[in-house]
Design a protein around this motif. Structure first.
Motif, PDB file in Angstrom:
ATOM      1  N   ARG A  23      -2.287  48.856 -13.574  1.00  0.00           N
ATOM      2  CA  ARG A  23      -1.114  49.051 -12.703  1.00  0.00           C
ATOM      3  C   ARG A  23      -1.107  50.473 -12.147  1.00  0.00           C
ATOM      4  O   ARG A  23      -0.881  50.682 -10.962  1.00  0.00           O
ATOM      5  CB  ARG A  23       0.151  48.793 -13.507  1.00  0.00           C
ATOM      6  CG  ARG A  23       1.398  49.028 -12.746  1.00  0.00           C
ATOM      7  CD  ARG A  23       1.777  47.861 -11.868  1.00  0.00           C
ATOM      8  NE  ARG A  23       3.051  47.366 -12.354  1.00  0.00           N
ATOM      9  CZ  ARG A  23       3.566  46.229 -12.016  1.00  0.00           C
ATOM     10  NH1 ARG A  23       2.934  45.451 -11.186  1.00  0.00           N
ATOM     11  NH2 ARG A  23       4.702  45.850 -12.486  1.00  0.00           N
ATOM     12  N   ASN A  27      -2.801  49.426  -8.804  1.00  0.00           N
ATOM     13  CA  ASN A  27      -1.599  48.763  -8.297  1.00  0.00           C
ATOM     14  C   ASN A  27      -1.678  47.246  -8.453  1.00  0.00           C
ATOM     15  O   ASN A  27      -1.279  46.484  -7.568  1.00  0.00           O
ATOM     16  CB  ASN A  27      -1.343  49.133  -6.838  1.00  0.00           C
ATOM     17  CG  ASN A  27       0.089  48.879  -6.420  1.00  0.00           C
ATOM     18  OD1 ASN A  27       0.989  48.850  -7.243  1.00  0.00           O
ATOM     19  ND2 ASN A  27       0.301  48.706  -5.130  1.00  0.00           N
ATOM     20  N   ASN A  29      -0.904  43.622  -9.029  1.00  0.00           N
ATOM     21  CA  ASN A  29       0.354  42.893  -8.937  1.00  0.00           C
ATOM     22  C   ASN A  29       0.215  41.431  -9.374  1.00  0.00           C
ATOM     23  O   ASN A  29       1.157  40.655  -9.258  1.00  0.00           O
ATOM     24  CB  ASN A  29       0.949  42.994  -7.535  1.00  0.00           C
ATOM     25  CG  ASN A  29      -0.001  42.572  -6.445  1.00  0.00           C
ATOM     26  OD1 ASN A  29      -1.005  41.943  -6.686  1.00  0.00           O
ATOM     27  ND2 ASN A  29       0.324  42.948  -5.212  1.00  0.00           N
TER      28      ASN A  29
END
Length: 71
Positions: A23, A27, A29
């Motif tokens: 994360r 990033n 998701n």
């Protein structure tokens, strides 16, 4: 296959540390857990860690922008 879609960043993680780093640096998701290799408790710990972390942006955002431009 999920990573083929624009702005979808999926990653497999096998412990809470990797979940958090995915994360922070990438990033991520979409969480992908290897259900044959982790217990329910381990999976829950990974999801909790993943949700508690945030994207660091700075140089990591530039890298993701470059990936998105190629799509």
């Amino acid at each position: 296959a999920a990573n083929r879609l624009r702005a979808i960043y999926a990653a497999v993680f096998w412990n809470p540390h990797i979940a958090c780093v995915s994360r922070e640096d990438d990033n991520v998701n979409v969480a992908v857990l290897p259900s044959d290799y982790v217990t329910n408790e381990e999976g829950l710990a990974m999801i909790k860690a993943w949700l508690m972390c945030t994207f660091k942006e700075d140089r990591y955002k530039e890298r993701l922008d470059m990936i998105d431009e190629k799509e």
